[in-house]
Scaffold this active site. Sequence first.
Site, PDB file in Angstrom:
ATOM      1  N   TYR A 199       0.818  -1.212   0.000  1.00 46.75           N
ATOM      2  CA  TYR A 199       0.000   0.000   0.000  1.00 46.75           C
ATOM      3  C   TYR A 199       0.855   1.267   0.000  1.00 46.75           C
ATOM      4  CZ  TYR A 199      -4.483   2.370   0.695  1.00 46.75           C
ATOM      5  OH  TYR A 199      -5.609   3.142   0.531  1.00 46.75           O
ATOM      6  N   LYS A 203      -3.746   8.480   2.986  1.00 44.90           N
ATOM      7  CA  LYS A 203      -5.010   8.256   3.672  1.00 44.90           C
ATOM      8  C   LYS A 203      -4.961   8.775   5.112  1.00 44.90           C
ATOM      9  CE  LYS A 203      -7.311   6.244   0.324  1.00 44.90           C
ATOM     10  NZ  LYS A 203      -8.405   6.973  -0.356  1.00 44.90           N
TER      11      LYS A 203
END
Length: 259
Positions: free
Chosen positions: A160, A167
Amino acid sequence: MKPIVNLEGKVGLITGIANEKSISTGVAEACVEAGATIVISYQNEKTRAFIEPVINRLGVKDVYLMDVTQPETLSSVGSAIAERFGKLDFAVHSMAFAKRDDLHGRVVDTSPDGFALAMDVSTHSFVRMARMVEPLMEKAGGGSLITMTYLGSEKVIPNYGVMGLCKAALEAATRYLAAELGSKRIRVNAVSPGPLMTRAASGIAGFDGLMAAAVERSPMHALVTPEDIGALTAFLVSDAGRLVTGGVHYVDAGYNIMA
């Protein structure tokens, strides 16, 4: 299916629809079923072709080009909404991007330009959208702004990479925007779905394993669907969620609580 909430008379902007399986497609469906009039944005003519079936099926009349890397397109959409409706009751931000090497590589190796691009598209675009919709929501007497996040903001998710940082910043932006816009009765929230196969997720190596783990480890042993995300989002933008702001709201069958 009977709508969970009532959005009759409300106008909402939905971004990030890529195809029939997109998170934003589920959100758009739920909002239309609840009675809302929605505006859909698309990034470019190529993406417009992919979302045409969604536009036609939902009977959406207002569809506008909006590329967040081109500020003038945000202004154009804001102006079009103001002229067409005179207000905006809710807006959904569902967009993110990182170069493949930065997504799959080590965070420590992220290039300066790759980091800046990922943060600009994935995080600061939410801030820019908030600035664009603020006057439109004031005219509505308040409103609701939603963004889509993921557990990688607080836990290290394999492959990720830099998106986890984006995020985390996005969730911080949610809190700050909620504090700044609350006096105008504008609510700001983040929705955090569990893993599901979308076009964006298909670019993450090993994503099938993440979905399998979500089913195995979540208390409810289930995968989230776009319809589930749509139901939660429709609630948050409705009057039923009128005092809910500044939070990250999980829809993941409880996966986030497991060690």
